[in-house]
Scaffold this active site. Structure first.
Site, PDB file in Angstrom:
ATOM      1  N   HIS A 185       0.809  -1.214   0.000  1.00 26.23           N
ATOM      2  CA  HIS A 185       0.000   0.000   0.000  1.00 26.23           C
ATOM      3  C   HIS A 185       0.843   1.266   0.000  1.00 26.23           C
ATOM      4  CE1 HIS A 185      -3.955  -2.034   1.195  1.00 26.23           C
ATOM      5  NE2 HIS A 185      -4.011  -1.597  -0.038  1.00 26.23           N
ATOM      6  N   GLU A 426      -7.231  -9.076 -25.533  1.00 28.78           N
ATOM      7  CA  GLU A 426      -5.991  -9.251 -24.770  1.00 28.78           C
ATOM      8  C   GLU A 426      -5.587 -10.719 -24.662  1.00 28.78           C
ATOM      9  OE1 GLU A 426      -6.545  -7.444 -20.914  1.00 28.78           O
ATOM     10  OE2 GLU A 426      -8.531  -8.314 -20.667  1.00 28.78           O
ATOM     11  N   ASP A 450      -1.579  -7.791 -21.396  1.00 29.47           N
ATOM     12  CA  ASP A 450      -1.931  -9.209 -21.342  1.00 29.47           C
ATOM     13  C   ASP A 450      -1.724  -9.884 -22.693  1.00 29.47           C
ATOM     14  OD1 ASP A 450      -2.612  -9.886 -18.690  1.00 29.47           O
ATOM     15  OD2 ASP A 450      -4.374  -8.608 -18.865  1.00 29.47           O
ATOM     16  N   CYS A 497      -5.295   0.280 -25.269  1.00 33.93           N
ATOM     17  CA  CYS A 497      -5.245   0.874 -23.928  1.00 33.93           C
ATOM     18  C   CYS A 497      -4.142   0.266 -23.067  1.00 33.93           C
ATOM     19  CB  CYS A 497      -6.596   0.770 -23.232  1.00 33.93           C
ATOM     20  SG  CYS A 497      -7.075  -0.937 -22.908  1.00 33.93           S
TER      21      CYS A 497
HETATM   22  C1  PEP Z   1      -3.805  -4.853 -20.644  1.00 26.41           C
HETATM   23  O1  PEP Z   1      -3.808  -6.061 -20.367  1.00 26.41           O
HETATM   24  O2  PEP Z   1      -3.058  -4.343 -21.495  1.00 26.41           O
HETATM   25  C2  PEP Z   1      -4.720  -3.935 -19.929  1.00 26.41           C
HETATM   26  C3  PEP Z   1      -4.905  -2.703 -20.330  1.00 26.41           C
HETATM   27  O3  PEP Z   1      -5.345  -4.401 -18.811  1.00 26.41           O
HETATM   28  P1  PEP Z   1      -4.568  -4.646 -17.405  1.00 26.41           P
HETATM   29  O4  PEP Z   1      -3.182  -4.067 -17.535  1.00 26.41           O
HETATM   30  O5  PEP Z   1      -5.385  -3.971 -16.384  1.00 26.41           O
HETATM   31  O6  PEP Z   1      -4.567  -6.138 -17.308  1.00 26.41           O
HETATM   32 MG    MG Z   2      -5.397  -6.865 -19.150  1.00 24.58          MG
END
Ligand code: PEP
Ligand code: MG
Length: 536
Positions: A185, A426, A450, A497
């Site tokens: 944290h 992903e 991912d 993203c």
């Molecule tokens: C990703 O997997 O690129 C993603 C944006 O989701 P997270 O990083 O939250 O798994």
């Molecule tokens: Mg992800």
């Protein structure tokens, strides 16, 4: 000059005088005055700590936001934990003093937590010890942390979240701790408060003294004690450069994210909380491309209610003032755990119950999240996307569920907004069937973190393999090109993203392939806009 290294938690350069956060020697632990007397003292101490935590929780909520206040809520929960109370009372009845019983019981429980496989639970050992220290202090046997009175770079063995929060924010220039992990944290707090910070730093407490000069390069995870003139100068240069680069980017504020040839891209920001939405607006993001909604669930003692979620989403939508907000439904599981959802331990959690698979086991939680999102969608433009998709049938099922919930809300006379229906791409499976998936949705958003992990079969959490975790691998680039091509063919938009969206070495390729949206951390928005505006 001493140079040391650690794991970076939050970037940036900090320099100033060292403040060694050494706990005072523990006060004398008096012998038991008899079980009844010690039980009374124990429960009085609990009352004092309860009041103190509630004041701290409110102060934190006001100054740093609800997400940070949840850290204190975890401690409030520990204080009321029946196993800890029973264990402590038992030791008192066996003849120990209240302080002795509190410290022993907490130490044993914390050791059990530390031995757990799950990183989230391991990190909670620090919370248990933190609460027991507060109780010991109330019992006159505390190991107080010294007060911070001037702007300093803090060096500590470890820092409990309540200790970090108790330091005035404006006096913390940087943090270097020997212990900790990037999911502790204190690390989360440093990142949210944007304080250059390093954990697992290689120094000995005896090596450092108060008032020594220190420089922390949070970006590289390096610290210098008594820096020589040259290092000091280099760091100053680096800081000035960071500052002037930042100032130069201001010319791109308010400018459309458009190439010289007129290709327009939506430049959005990734956020984890309603508070982060402010940072997105300050960064001039054109919308939110990924709200990691699971952060509303993590680090607290119970599942948020539909009303709480509704308020959080409305807050983000309100802050964004008409700009689109894409909410990713909770991606709990794997490295992101909420204790109250804990199920049987999994052999391979990244391949287990995470993302939409988790909803099979927690249908009620999914239902209340969707109700909250659909209600909030009546207050502004919203997109919803689902994590960890691998097949068409999942998408059809999710759409039916959304339609059912929408109808139910209308039947209850509650506002129910419309929203763009999207999915995250992903997994390699989803990427390879994007032609079919595109017929079912309004948009794709590629989670490159991912997608890289699952395509290369390299754990994104494994620091030792990070050199081989290569999102520029030709397999990844082929998948990225295919996803955009299939989106265009079916007439839907695709965005990115994951972290790769901010990789300016690939921006031109992304545009050429046909990506229409890039969503990055608020700090990267203007940097990326500059690159886009200078492309042909
Ligand atoms: C990703 O997997 O690129 C993603 C944006 O989701 P997270 O990083 O939250 O798994
Ligand atoms: Mg992800």
């Amino acid at each position: 000059m001493i140079t040391g290294k650690g794991q970076t938690v939050c970037g940036g350069i900090a320099s100033g005088k060292v403040f060694v956060c050494r706990r005072a020697e523990r006060g004398i632990i008096a012998a038991s005055q008899g079980a009844d007397e010690e039980l009374k003292r124990y429960h009085n101490a609990r009352g004092q700590v309860r009041d103190r935590l509630e004041i701290l929780r409110r102060k934190t909520a006001e100054e740093a936001g609800e997400a940070q206040a949840q850290i204190i809520e975890v401690q409030q929960l520990m204080l009321e934990d029946q196993d800890l109370i029973d264990g402590t009372e038992g030791r008192i009845r066996e003849g120990r003093s209240a302080a002795e019983a509190v410290l022993q019981c907490a130490q044993e429980t914390a050791d059990e937590f530390r031995a757990m496989e799950d990183e989230y639970f391991r990190a909670r050992a620090a919370d248990i010890l933190d609460v027991s220290e507060q109780l010991a202090e109330a019992l006159g046997a505390g190991q107080k942390v010294p007060e911070l009175t001037h702007p300093s770079v803090i060096f500590a063995e470890d820092l409990a979240p309540s200790e970090t929060l108790a330091f005035p924010r404006n006096l913390i220039l940087g943090i270097v701790i020997r212990g900790g992990s990037s999911t502790s944290h204190t690390a989360i707090l440093a990142r949210m408060l944007n304080i250059p910070a390093i954990v697992q730093a290689d120094f000995e407490m005896q090596q450092i003294r108060d008032g020594q000069e220190a420089v922390v390069d949070g970006t590289k995870g390096i610290f210098y004690l008594d820096p020589d003139a040259e290092t000091f100068y280099q760091m100053e240069e680096l800081r000035n450069k960071e500052q002037s680069d930042q100032e130069a980017l201001e010319t791109y504020r308010g400018v459309p994210s458009r190439t010289r040839a007129g290709r327009k891209i939506s430049l959005y920001a990734n956020i984890g909380s309603a508070e982060d939405a402010q940072a997105a607006v300050m960064a001039d993001a054109e919308g939110i491309g990924l709200m990691r909604s699971e952060f509303l669930y993590i680090g607290r003692s119970s599942c948020p209610s539909e009303e709480e979620l509704y308020e959080a989403y409305c807050k983000v939508i309100g802050i964004m003032g008409g700009r689109k907000v894409i909410i990713r439904t909770m991606d709990i599981g794997s490295d992101k755990q909420a204790s109250y959802f804990a199920g049987d331990p999994e052999e391979n959690p990244a391949l287990g119950y995470r993302g939409i698979r988790f909803y099979q086991k927690h249908a009620q939680a999914f239902e209340s999240q969707m109700r909250a999102i659909i209600r909030a969608a009546a207050t502004g433009p919203v997109g919803v996307m689902f994590p960890m998709i691998t097949q068409e049938s999942e998408v059809r099922h999710l759409r039916q569920e959304c339609e059912r919930i929408h109808k139910e809300l209308q039947a209850e006379n509650l506002p129910a907004g419309s929203f763009e229906f999207g999915i995250m791409i992903e997994t390699p499976a989803a990427a390879l069937i994007t032609e079919q998936l595109a017929k079912e949705v309004d948009f794709f958003s590629v989670g490159t973190n991912d997608l890289t992990q699952y395509t290369l079969a390299i754990d994104r959490q494994n620091a030792e393999l990070s050199g081989q975790f290569d999102p520029h691998h030709p397999a990844l680039l082929q998948l990225l090109s295919l996803i955009a091509q299939n989106a265009r063919k079916e007439g839907i938009w695709a965005g990115i993203c994951g972290e790769l969206a901010a990789d300016t070495a690939l921006t031109e390729k992304f545009l050429d392939w046909g990506y229409e949206e890039l969503s990055v951390s608020p700090a990267s928005v203007l940097k990326l806009r500059k690159v886009i505006c200078n492309l042909d």
